[in-house]
Write a protein that holds these residues in place. Structure first.
Motif, PDB file in Angstrom:
ATOM      1  N   CYS A   5      -3.569 -42.644  12.351  1.00 47.12           N
ATOM      2  CA  CYS A   5      -5.027 -42.535  12.433  1.00 47.12           C
ATOM      3  C   CYS A   5      -5.538 -41.943  11.127  1.00 47.12           C
ATOM      4  O   CYS A   5      -4.929 -40.999  10.610  1.00 47.12           O
ATOM      5  CB  CYS A   5      -5.385 -41.619  13.602  1.00 47.12           C
ATOM      6  N   LEU A   6      -6.634 -42.474  10.617  1.00 45.04           N
ATOM      7  CA  LEU A   6      -7.182 -41.957   9.360  1.00 45.04           C
ATOM      8  C   LEU A   6      -7.653 -40.510   9.510  1.00 45.04           C
ATOM      9  O   LEU A   6      -7.771 -39.797   8.523  1.00 45.04           O
ATOM     10  CB  LEU A   6      -8.327 -42.845   8.857  1.00 45.04           C
ATOM     11  N   HIS A  65      -7.281 -47.619  20.825  1.00 44.77           N
ATOM     12  CA  HIS A  65      -7.282 -46.411  19.997  1.00 44.77           C
ATOM     13  C   HIS A  65      -8.702 -46.089  19.506  1.00 44.77           C
ATOM     14  O   HIS A  65      -9.147 -44.935  19.582  1.00 44.77           O
ATOM     15  CB  HIS A  65      -6.321 -46.644  18.813  1.00 44.77           C
ATOM     16  N   GLU A  66      -9.416 -47.113  19.039  1.00 50.02           N
ATOM     17  CA  GLU A  66     -10.769 -46.883  18.490  1.00 50.02           C
ATOM     18  C   GLU A  66     -11.783 -46.565  19.592  1.00 50.02           C
ATOM     19  O   GLU A  66     -12.665 -45.722  19.403  1.00 50.02           O
ATOM     20  CB  GLU A  66     -11.236 -48.093  17.666  1.00 50.02           C
ATOM     21  N   GLN A 125     -15.422 -41.015  13.618  1.00 44.64           N
ATOM     22  CA  GLN A 125     -14.589 -40.473  12.535  1.00 44.64           C
ATOM     23  C   GLN A 125     -15.363 -40.207  11.252  1.00 44.64           C
ATOM     24  O   GLN A 125     -14.902 -39.473  10.384  1.00 44.64           O
ATOM     25  CB  GLN A 125     -13.442 -41.442  12.226  1.00 44.64           C
ATOM     26  N   HIS A 163     -11.690 -43.008  20.359  1.00 44.17           N
ATOM     27  CA  HIS A 163     -12.455 -42.166  19.428  1.00 44.17           C
ATOM     28  C   HIS A 163     -13.905 -42.013  19.887  1.00 44.17           C
ATOM     29  O   HIS A 163     -14.484 -40.930  19.811  1.00 44.17           O
ATOM     30  CB  HIS A 163     -12.463 -42.768  18.020  1.00 44.17           C
TER      31      HIS A 163
END
Ligand code: NI
Length: 168
Positions: A94-95, A136-137, A53, A140
């Motif tokens: 999510c950022l 979730h991470e 990210q 990514h």
């Protein structure tokens, strides 16, 4: 420390596959990257941030799901295995997808194996918010964003909304 720029969906760089951190890469530079990622995550504010990210394509994740924001967790080269066949829905954000939330189904209980910031192996079982956050991470790092699990229609709506927001 410094704040890092967070890539926003549908930026194609969010599709990059992160490569493992090698033993030689546990340098001062990596420590600074970890500190900067924590600073960026806490400032956002968020509960998890993957290196992908911030356009750094190594298998590195920072997480803190505590209310008090004092339980930082670093996961390097993370892997997880479901502990049973149970799945659970939880609302995720999510950022990289600002101001958007949707329900996502994940494994309820997982075992996590990862290196810590010193390169030591850590193994732990978790559930609930932390289990969702880890899954979730890790997604990514594999180039997956949570909106990929939504219907085509919803994905298209999010994409349009964010492109409009980025132009503004
Ligand atoms: Ni995210």
């Amino acid at each position: 420390m410094s704040l890092l720029n967070i890539l926003e969906y549908p930026d194609p760089r969010l599709r990059t596959q992160a490569s493992p951190v090698t033993p030689e890469e546990f340098t001062d530079g990596l420590q600074k990257q970890i500190d900067d990622m924590f600073e960026t995550m806490y400032a956002a504010p968020g509960i998890g941030l993957a290196a992908t990210q911030v356009d750094y394509h190594k298998q590195l994740i920072v997480i803190d799901v505590s209310e008090t924001k004092d339980q930082p967790l670093v996961l390097i080269n993370p892997e997880y295995t479901p502990l049973d066949d149970e799945w659970e829905m939880m609302q995720e954000g999510c950022l990289s997808v600002p101001e958007y939330y949707a329900d996502v189904k994940r494994h309820t209980r997982i075992q996590v194996k990862a290196l810590d910031r010193d390169g030591q192996l850590q193994t732990f079982d978790c559930d609930g918010l932390l289990a969702h956050c880890v899954q979730h991470e890790v997604d990514h790092l594999r180039g997956i964003v949570f909106v990929d699990y939504l219907s085509r229609l919803k994905q298209e709506r999010v994409r349009k909304k964010l492109i409009k927001r980025q132009r503004a």
